[in-house]
Design a protein around this motif. Structure first.
Motif, PDB file in Angstrom:
ATOM      1  N   LEU A  98      51.578  16.429  61.036  1.00  0.00           N
ATOM      2  CA  LEU A  98      51.228  17.851  61.108  1.00  0.00           C
ATOM      3  C   LEU A  98      50.193  18.194  60.043  1.00  0.00           C
ATOM      4  O   LEU A  98      50.234  17.660  58.932  1.00  0.00           O
ATOM      5  N   PRO A  99      49.253  19.101  60.332  1.00  0.00           N
ATOM      6  CA  PRO A  99      48.285  19.526  59.326  1.00  0.00           C
ATOM      7  C   PRO A  99      48.951  20.398  58.266  1.00  0.00           C
ATOM      8  O   PRO A  99      50.021  20.979  58.506  1.00  0.00           O
ATOM      9  N   PRO A 100      48.336  20.499  57.071  1.00  0.00           N
ATOM     10  CA  PRO A 100      48.963  21.257  55.980  1.00  0.00           C
ATOM     11  C   PRO A 100      49.342  22.691  56.341  1.00  0.00           C
ATOM     12  O   PRO A 100      50.402  23.166  55.922  1.00  0.00           O
ATOM     13  N   HIS A 101      48.509  23.405  57.106  1.00  0.00           N
ATOM     14  CA  HIS A 101      48.833  24.803  57.396  1.00  0.00           C
ATOM     15  C   HIS A 101      50.063  24.915  58.285  1.00  0.00           C
ATOM     16  O   HIS A 101      50.834  25.875  58.172  1.00  0.00           O
ATOM     17  N   ARG A 102      50.270  23.929  59.176  1.00  0.00           N
ATOM     18  CA  ARG A 102      51.479  23.937  60.004  1.00  0.00           C
ATOM     19  C   ARG A 102      52.718  23.673  59.147  1.00  0.00           C
ATOM     20  O   ARG A 102      53.774  24.283  59.351  1.00  0.00           O
ATOM     21  N   ILE A 103      52.591  22.761  58.206  1.00  0.00           N
ATOM     22  CA  ILE A 103      53.714  22.436  57.326  1.00  0.00           C
ATOM     23  C   ILE A 103      54.055  23.640  56.454  1.00  0.00           C
ATOM     24  O   ILE A 103      55.226  23.964  56.242  1.00  0.00           O
ATOM     25  N   THR A 104      53.030  24.326  55.964  1.00  0.00           N
ATOM     26  CA  THR A 104      53.273  25.548  55.194  1.00  0.00           C
ATOM     27  C   THR A 104      53.971  26.592  56.055  1.00  0.00           C
ATOM     28  O   THR A 104      54.902  27.274  55.602  1.00  0.00           O
ATOM     29  N   GLY A 105      53.550  26.719  57.293  1.00  0.00           N
ATOM     30  CA  GLY A 105      54.177  27.671  58.195  1.00  0.00           C
ATOM     31  C   GLY A 105      55.645  27.364  58.469  1.00  0.00           C
ATOM     32  O   GLY A 105      56.434  28.271  58.729  1.00  0.00           O
ATOM     33  N   LEU A 106      56.014  26.087  58.371  1.00  0.00           N
ATOM     34  CA  LEU A 106      57.406  25.688  58.573  1.00  0.00           C
ATOM     35  C   LEU A 106      58.264  25.954  57.337  1.00  0.00           C
ATOM     36  O   LEU A 106      59.488  25.853  57.414  1.00  0.00           O
ATOM     37  N   GLY A 107      57.602  26.245  56.193  1.00  0.00           N
ATOM     38  CA  GLY A 107      58.381  26.616  55.024  1.00  0.00           C
ATOM     39  C   GLY A 107      58.237  25.731  53.811  1.00  0.00           C
ATOM     40  O   GLY A 107      59.119  25.707  52.958  1.00  0.00           O
ATOM     41  N   VAL A 108      57.114  25.008  53.698  1.00  0.00           N
ATOM     42  CA  VAL A 108      56.869  24.170  52.521  1.00  0.00           C
ATOM     43  C   VAL A 108      55.698  24.763  51.739  1.00  0.00           C
ATOM     44  O   VAL A 108      54.620  24.977  52.294  1.00  0.00           O
ATOM     45  N   ALA A 109      55.900  25.026  50.462  1.00  0.00           N
ATOM     46  CA  ALA A 109      54.824  25.513  49.594  1.00  0.00           C
ATOM     47  C   ALA A 109      54.777  24.651  48.350  1.00  0.00           C
ATOM     48  O   ALA A 109      55.778  24.037  47.962  1.00  0.00           O
ATOM     49  N   ARG A 110      53.611  24.607  47.702  1.00  0.00           N
ATOM     50  CA  ARG A 110      53.468  23.758  46.519  1.00  0.00           C
ATOM     51  C   ARG A 110      52.544  24.397  45.505  1.00  0.00           C
ATOM     52  O   ARG A 110      51.727  25.271  45.831  1.00  0.00           O
ATOM     53  N   THR A 111      52.701  23.953  44.272  1.00  0.00           N
ATOM     54  CA  THR A 111      51.727  24.232  43.231  1.00  0.00           C
ATOM     55  C   THR A 111      51.092  22.904  42.833  1.00  0.00           C
ATOM     56  O   THR A 111      51.495  21.842  43.314  1.00  0.00           O
ATOM     57  N   PHE A 112      50.095  22.976  41.951  1.00  0.00           N
ATOM     58  CA  PHE A 112      49.337  21.786  41.591  1.00  0.00           C
ATOM     59  C   PHE A 112      49.404  21.527  40.090  1.00  0.00           C
ATOM     60  O   PHE A 112      49.602  22.447  39.297  1.00  0.00           O
ATOM     61  N   GLN A 113      49.210  20.258  39.746  1.00  0.00           N
ATOM     62  CA  GLN A 113      49.224  19.875  38.339  1.00  0.00           C
ATOM     63  C   GLN A 113      48.143  20.627  37.566  1.00  0.00           C
ATOM     64  O   GLN A 113      48.382  21.150  36.479  1.00  0.00           O
ATOM     65  N   ASN A 114      46.951  20.697  38.147  1.00  0.00           N
ATOM     66  CA  ASN A 114      45.867  21.503  37.576  1.00  0.00           C
ATOM     67  C   ASN A 114      45.821  22.827  38.330  1.00  0.00           C
ATOM     68  O   ASN A 114      45.678  22.845  39.551  1.00  0.00           O
ATOM     69  N   ILE A 115      45.967  23.916  37.597  1.00  0.00           N
ATOM     70  CA  ILE A 115      46.063  25.238  38.216  1.00  0.00           C
ATOM     71  C   ILE A 115      44.857  25.504  39.113  1.00  0.00           C
ATOM     72  O   ILE A 115      43.712  25.297  38.707  1.00  0.00           O
ATOM     73  N   ARG A 116      45.109  25.974  40.328  1.00  0.00           N
ATOM     74  CA  ARG A 116      44.042  26.213  41.301  1.00  0.00           C
ATOM     75  C   ARG A 116      44.064  27.657  41.779  1.00  0.00           C
ATOM     76  O   ARG A 116      44.268  27.942  42.955  1.00  0.00           O
TER      77      ARG A 116
ATOM     78  N   ARG B 239      60.866  27.742  52.249  1.00  0.00           N
ATOM     79  CA  ARG B 239      62.245  27.306  52.069  1.00  0.00           C
ATOM     80  C   ARG B 239      62.311  26.191  51.031  1.00  0.00           C
ATOM     81  O   ARG B 239      63.300  26.035  50.338  1.00  0.00           O
ATOM     82  N   LEU B 240      61.235  25.402  50.988  1.00  0.00           N
ATOM     83  CA  LEU B 240      61.112  24.296  50.042  1.00  0.00           C
ATOM     84  C   LEU B 240      59.894  24.529  49.172  1.00  0.00           C
ATOM     85  O   LEU B 240      58.790  24.711  49.678  1.00  0.00           O
ATOM     86  N   LEU B 241      60.102  24.525  47.845  1.00  0.00           N
ATOM     87  CA  LEU B 241      59.007  24.738  46.900  1.00  0.00           C
ATOM     88  C   LEU B 241      58.793  23.461  46.095  1.00  0.00           C
ATOM     89  O   LEU B 241      59.715  22.964  45.443  1.00  0.00           O
TER      90      LEU B 241
END
Length: 253
Positions: A70-88, A171-173
């Protein structure tokens, strides 16, 4: 049922083995840590879960739904979000606008409705701004809503990045080194903050972190990677005494 299930996940970049046979089960509401020396494969795991990379082999499931392919936007839509080691963050945008970027995924109005100023678009814009301001209040940044994000103190930028991730309604961070660059006092405040948002938003969390004080004091369970291999898993009190973990961090001597 597991919230997140990784089964025999492997990743190769040409002849380079980045990750081999990773098995990881995170229950709903769990706060799990992923640790290991530099180059262990930790960020690769996040890139695989969030769809930035596709694994060479294995399965990644969120609440039983396969994420691989699945592409990243679909995965985000399913409830997965992330932050990055270097602030973006978008440094020139306001703090509020950075959070609104995260809300875009949950919008329902079409672009042409916004161009024409139709009622549904205006109503949705008000609702999105209201939700974004609620999130800023939840992370302690309500008074900074109109400031440029790039002007915030470093610790507040970390909080803003988390607020933007929360704006996608995950749902998952996934948090990639949230304590990087923080002093001991800021780290203690971050630990309390993460516990608060986990309870408030009902989140499952997976954290990559080099700060062992944070992961030992915060996480329910740890997985330790070294050169792409899993060398230990279990409660922090058990993992920190594991001889393989001690060797990976301190060397054989």
């Amino acid at each position: 049922m597991a919230q997140l299930q990784l089964s025999q996940v492997g990743m190769r970049f040409g002849g380079l083995l980045a990750l081999e046979d990773l098995n990881l089960t995170v229950p709903p509401g769990g706060l799990y840590g992923l640790i290991g020396p530099n180059g262990a494969g930790k960020t690769t795991v996040f890139n695989l879960i969030s769809g930035f990379l596709r694994p060479t082999c294995g399965s990644i499931r969120l609440d039983g739904t396969e994420l691989v392919g699945l592409p990243p936007h679909r995965i985000t839509g399913l409830g997965v979000a992330r932050t990055f080691q270097n602030i973006r963050l978008f440094g020139e945008l306001t703090v509020l606008d950075n959070v609104l970027v995260g809300r875009h995924l949950r919008g329902r109005a079409f672009w042409w409705e916004a161009v024409l100023g139709l009622p549904r678009s205006r109503r949705e814009a008000r609702e999105q701004e209201g939700r974004a301001r609620e999130l800023l209040a939840a992370v302690g940044l309500a008074e900074a809503a109109g400031e440029p994000a790039g002007k915030l103190p470093y610790g507040h930028q970390r909080r803003l990045e988390i607020a933007r991730a929360l704006a996608t309604e995950p749902r998952l961070l996934l948090l990639d080194e949230p304590a990087a660059g923080l002093n001991p006092q800021e780290t203690r405040e971050l630990m309390a903050f993460l516990e608060d948002i986990r309870r408030h938003f009902g989140l499952t969390m997976l954290i990559i972190e080099h700060n062992l004080t944070l992961v030992m004091g915060l996480c329910d369970h740890l997985t330790v990677l070294d050169h792409g291999l899993t060398i230990a898993q279990g409660p922090p009190a058990v993992v920190q005494r594991d001889p393989a973990v001690i060797r990976a961090y301190l060397g054989k001597r």
